[in-house]
Scaffold this motif. Structure first.
Motif, mmCIF file in Angstrom:
data_model
loop_
_atom_site.group_PDB
_atom_site.id
_atom_site.type_symbol
_atom_site.label_atom_id
_atom_site.label_comp_id
_atom_site.label_asym_id
_atom_site.label_seq_id
_atom_site.Cartn_x
_atom_site.Cartn_y
_atom_site.Cartn_z
ATOM 1 N N GLN A 13 0.813 -1.206 0.000
ATOM 2 C CA GLN A 13 0.000 0.000 0.000
ATOM 3 C C GLN A 13 0.849 1.259 0.000
ATOM 4 O OE1 GLN A 13 -3.117 -2.374 2.732
ATOM 5 N NE2 GLN A 13 -2.955 -0.237 3.169
ATOM 6 N N THR A 14 2.038 1.216 0.619
ATOM 7 C CA THR A 14 2.902 2.402 0.605
ATOM 8 C C THR A 14 3.564 2.593 -0.753
ATOM 9 O OG1 THR A 14 4.976 1.357 1.349
ATOM 10 C CG2 THR A 14 3.428 2.098 3.060
ATOM 11 N N GLU A 15 3.739 1.515 -1.501
ATOM 12 C CA GLU A 15 4.409 1.592 -2.803
ATOM 13 C C GLU A 15 3.462 1.987 -3.932
ATOM 14 O OE1 GLU A 15 8.041 0.749 -3.684
ATOM 15 O OE2 GLU A 15 7.780 1.702 -1.722
ATOM 16 N N THR A 16 2.215 1.533 -3.876
ATOM 17 C CA THR A 16 1.267 1.846 -4.946
ATOM 18 C C THR A 16 -0.171 1.671 -4.465
ATOM 19 O OG1 THR A 16 0.486 1.259 -7.168
ATOM 20 C CG2 THR A 16 1.495 -0.506 -5.882
ATOM 21 N N SER A 17 -1.033 2.528 -4.960
ATOM 22 C CA SER A 17 -2.458 2.416 -4.655
ATOM 23 C C SER A 17 -3.182 1.534 -5.671
ATOM 24 C CB SER A 17 -3.100 3.812 -4.639
ATOM 25 O OG SER A 17 -2.984 4.399 -5.936
ATOM 26 N N GLU A 21 -0.795 -3.784 -9.364
ATOM 27 C CA GLU A 21 0.670 -3.669 -9.305
ATOM 28 C C GLU A 21 1.256 -4.379 -8.080
ATOM 29 O OE1 GLU A 21 0.911 0.669 -11.553
ATOM 30 O OE2 GLU A 21 1.027 0.602 -9.377
ATOM 31 N N TRP A 22 0.441 -4.662 -7.091
ATOM 32 C CA TRP A 22 0.923 -5.254 -5.849
ATOM 33 C C TRP A 22 1.685 -6.566 -6.031
ATOM 34 C CZ3 TRP A 22 -4.143 -4.459 -2.581
ATOM 35 C CH2 TRP A 22 -4.253 -3.105 -2.234
ATOM 36 N N PRO A 23 1.200 -7.512 -6.831
ATOM 37 C CA PRO A 23 1.948 -8.778 -6.935
ATOM 38 C C PRO A 23 3.384 -8.590 -7.436
ATOM 39 C CG PRO A 23 -0.251 -9.039 -7.844
ATOM 40 C CD PRO A 23 -0.063 -7.573 -7.581
ATOM 41 N N PHE A 24 3.604 -7.655 -8.341
ATOM 42 C CA PHE A 24 4.947 -7.442 -8.875
ATOM 43 C C PHE A 24 5.885 -6.898 -7.789
ATOM 44 C CE2 PHE A 24 1.986 -7.077 -12.427
ATOM 45 C CZ PHE A 24 2.497 -8.057 -13.271
ATOM 46 N N VAL A 25 5.402 -5.933 -7.027
ATOM 47 C CA VAL A 25 6.188 -5.387 -5.922
ATOM 48 C C VAL A 25 6.411 -6.472 -4.868
ATOM 49 C CG1 VAL A 25 6.234 -3.671 -4.065
ATOM 50 C CG2 VAL A 25 5.406 -3.027 -6.351
ATOM 51 N N ALA A 26 5.382 -7.240 -4.576
ATOM 52 C CA ALA A 26 5.499 -8.309 -3.572
ATOM 53 C C ALA A 26 6.549 -9.336 -3.978
ATOM 54 C CB ALA A 26 4.144 -8.982 -3.359
ATOM 55 N N TRP A 27 6.611 -9.681 -5.260
ATOM 56 C CA TRP A 27 7.618 -10.650 -5.713
ATOM 57 C C TRP A 27 9.032 -10.085 -5.613
ATOM 58 C CZ3 TRP A 27 7.682 -15.694 -6.134
ATOM 59 C CH2 TRP A 27 6.466 -16.366 -6.202
ATOM 60 N N VAL A 28 9.206 -8.785 -5.824
ATOM 61 C CA VAL A 28 10.529 -8.179 -5.628
ATOM 62 C C VAL A 28 10.951 -8.356 -4.173
ATOM 63 C CG1 VAL A 28 11.784 -5.977 -5.496
ATOM 64 C CG2 VAL A 28 10.444 -6.538 -7.537
ATOM 65 N N VAL A 29 10.038 -8.097 -3.246
ATOM 66 C CA VAL A 29 10.354 -8.229 -1.825
ATOM 67 C C VAL A 29 10.645 -9.688 -1.486
ATOM 68 C CG1 VAL A 29 9.516 -7.881 0.535
ATOM 69 C CG2 VAL A 29 9.032 -6.171 -1.236
#
Length: 163
Positions: A13-17, A21-29
């Motif tokens: 939620q802090t990276e994108t609303s 897009e959340w799954p892509f950011v989550a996979w980076v983490v």
């Protein structure tokens, strides 16, 4: 104790609303958690110095930081569900390889569109289908000489790959 899913849900939620897009950011983490050169848990990766800009100005214990962030970004059910899905997913379900440990948002950099200082040296930058390249660029590695660069290439800890 704050669960990995809570940490990751809040970070998304802090990276994108934009939930798509959340799954892509989550996979980076997740890739960082599983890669050498980064902390080996979600809390450590998320709170690592100069990695995720929302957390840069927060201070205190991890619990206090989570609470401070939660004042603006309480963990929503859909973000939590995304975190659960990515953390529990098989490696083959990832939208990109384990070596993709970096992303940035061109629209969030100053000046807008310029990219962070390390962006000039990233390997194989790309934007996944369905994501606006003005919003996110993903990359495999960054030279170690840059702050927060992490490991070069695909260095995954033994036993960390999920089947």
């Amino acid at each position: 104790m704050i669960s990995p899913e809570q940490w990751l849900g809040q970070l998304l939620q802090t990276e994108t609303s934009q939930p798509h897009e959340w799954p892509f950011v989550a996979w980076v983490v997740r890739n960082r958690v599983e890669a050498r050169g980064f902390p080996d848990d979600y809390e450590g990766v998320i709170l690592e110095r100069r990695q995720f800009s929302f957390y840069n100005d927060l201070s205190g214990t991890p619990e206090e930081v989570f609470e401070q962030a939660g004042q603006r970004y309480p963990v929503k059910a859909d973000a939590f569900a995304c975190a659960v899905a990515v953390i529990g997913a098989a490696r083959w379900e990832a939208p990109f390889g384990a070596s993709v440990c970096h992303h940035y948002s061109p629209r969030s950099t100053v000046p807008a569109g310029r990219g962070p200082a390390w962006a000039w040296s990233i390997l194989r930058p790309f934007t996944p289908a369905g994501i606006d390249s003005w919003r996110f660029v993903f990359a495999e590695s960054v030279p170690r000489s840059h702050p927060g660069a992490g490991p070069p290439g695909p260095a995954v800890r033994p036993g960390m790959l999920r089947s």
